[in-house]
Design an enzyme around this catalytic site. Structure first.
Site, mmCIF file in Angstrom:
data_model
loop_
_atom_site.group_PDB
_atom_site.id
_atom_site.type_symbol
_atom_site.label_atom_id
_atom_site.label_comp_id
_atom_site.label_asym_id
_atom_site.label_seq_id
_atom_site.Cartn_x
_atom_site.Cartn_y
_atom_site.Cartn_z
ATOM 1 N N ASP A 109 102.450 -0.233 12.431
ATOM 2 C CA ASP A 109 102.786 0.054 14.075
ATOM 3 C C ASP A 109 102.811 -1.546 14.679
ATOM 4 O OD1 ASP A 109 100.562 0.604 13.816
ATOM 5 O OD2 ASP A 109 100.463 2.925 14.134
ATOM 6 N N ASN A 168 94.793 13.175 17.379
ATOM 7 C CA ASN A 168 96.105 14.415 17.640
ATOM 8 C C ASN A 168 96.600 15.053 16.819
ATOM 9 O OD1 ASN A 168 97.778 12.401 17.558
ATOM 10 N ND2 ASN A 168 98.753 12.772 19.298
ATOM 11 N N HIS A 174 98.295 12.421 14.716
ATOM 12 C CA HIS A 174 98.982 11.212 14.371
ATOM 13 C C HIS A 174 98.676 10.068 13.222
ATOM 14 C CE1 HIS A 174 97.233 7.926 17.505
ATOM 15 N NE2 HIS A 174 97.215 8.152 16.396
HETATM 16 C C1 GLP Z 1 96.187 4.088 16.879
HETATM 17 C C2 GLP Z 1 96.256 3.553 15.446
HETATM 18 C C3 GLP Z 1 96.887 4.085 14.353
HETATM 19 C C4 GLP Z 1 95.059 4.645 14.313
HETATM 20 C C5 GLP Z 1 94.528 5.461 14.964
HETATM 21 C C6 GLP Z 1 93.337 5.852 15.316
HETATM 22 O O1 GLP Z 1 96.430 5.023 17.369
HETATM 23 N N1 GLP Z 1 98.011 3.217 15.865
HETATM 24 O O2 GLP Z 1 97.103 3.564 13.347
HETATM 25 O O3 GLP Z 1 95.204 5.124 12.694
HETATM 26 O O4 GLP Z 1 94.983 4.867 16.133
HETATM 27 O O5 GLP Z 1 92.667 4.876 15.821
HETATM 28 P P1 GLP Z 1 90.644 4.797 15.279
HETATM 29 O O6 GLP Z 1 90.235 3.849 14.044
HETATM 30 O O7 GLP Z 1 90.137 3.132 16.537
HETATM 31 O O8 GLP Z 1 89.809 5.914 15.211
#
Ligand code: GLP
Length: 251
Positions: free
Chosen positions: A74, A145, A147
């Site tokens: 992304d 959440n 995702h």
């Molecule tokens: C962002 C990215 C995700 C990632 C998520 C969690 O939103 N788009 O791909 O998994 O954050 O981030 P973190 O690893 O910093 O908790």
């Protein structure tokens, strides 16, 4: 019956990251020996940073990325590559600048593509994945959440790469990095759930207590669009790599 993804709980995030880096290195070496390229799907966020450090260490010890093609999950819409919080910047500073990957083999959605061209950019991204032979191994993190990539609650499993509005939880979680929620981009381009489920193998990394509840829901609640990571229950080869804190609600 959906197959529940398997999970492995490691003593630390470091040992989980090392284990996944070893799997990736074995995959690259075995595909190299068959003179085939390795196609990796990559993620951003704090979680995979140790994995990328480990891959850089392995590269310094002899692992080559010359025959590796990458596709990132992304990118935020509306920020330049040079922006310190762009995923382009993240991937170059945490991984690509330190390994021998061919820059032409790096694919990251373009967050600056004109609004009228987003749809064609997304379908071209899908075509590039297909032309590369599909993703051999997709690395994922997980948002609080549920995702995956930027597939936010409510997303359909049938959608490929697309533009999406970011969920408020996602915006709040990114606020500190952007110096306030008002400066977080509202939209992003993301591989779809369909794209992610198309990978041969999926490895989801989750570390820390703040991920314990969502990891439990992702693995044990039924498949629901409200927790996009539950879609992974319909994928035949997904493993969650967890540290003790993220795995503490699992028996
Ligand atoms: C962002 C990215 C995700 C990632 C998520 C969690 O939103 N788009 O791909 O998994 O954050 O981030 P973190 O690893 O910093 O908790």
């Amino acid at each position: 019956m959906p197959e529940v993804p398997s999970y492995r709980i490691f003593a630390s995030s470091q040992s989980a990251s090392t284990a996944l880096a070893e799997d990736i290195s074995q995959l690259i070496r075995s595909r190299d020996s068959e003179e085939r390229t390795t196609v990796l799907g990559l993620a951003t966020g704090n979680t995979p940073i140790e994995l990328y450090k480990e891959l850089i260490r392995m590269h310094r010890a002899g692992l080559s990325f010359r025959n590796v093609v990458t596709f990132n999950l992304d990118e935020y819409i509306g920020i330049e590559r040079e922006h310190p919080e762009s995923y382009w910047q993240f991937m170059h500073s945490h991984l690509f600048n330190h390994i021998d990957i061919n820059p032409e083999n790096i694919h990251i959605p373009d967050g600056m593509v004109a609004a009228d061209n987003i749809e064609s950019h997304c379908s071209a991204y899908e075509n590039h994945i297909e032309e590369a032979g599909g993703i051999d191994l997709q690395v994922l993190g997980i948002g609080r959440n549920g995702h995956i990539g930027f597939n936010e609650p409510g997303v359909s499993p049938d959608v490929a790469t697309h533009a999406t509005d970011l969920n408020q939880v996602t915006i709040n979680d990114a606020a500190e990095a952007f110096g306030g929620a008002a400066d977080v981009p509202q939209r992003a381009i993301t591989m779809g759930v369909k794209t992610i489920l198309g990978a041969q193998r999926i490895a989801l990394l989750a570390f820390g207590s703040s991920k314990a509840d969502i990891v439990e829901r992702a693995l044990t609640s039924g498949i629901t669009s409200e927790v996009p990571a539950t879609y992974l229950q319909s994928h035949p080869d997904t493993t969650f790599f967890l540290d003790q804190d993220a795995g503490k609600r699992l028996s």
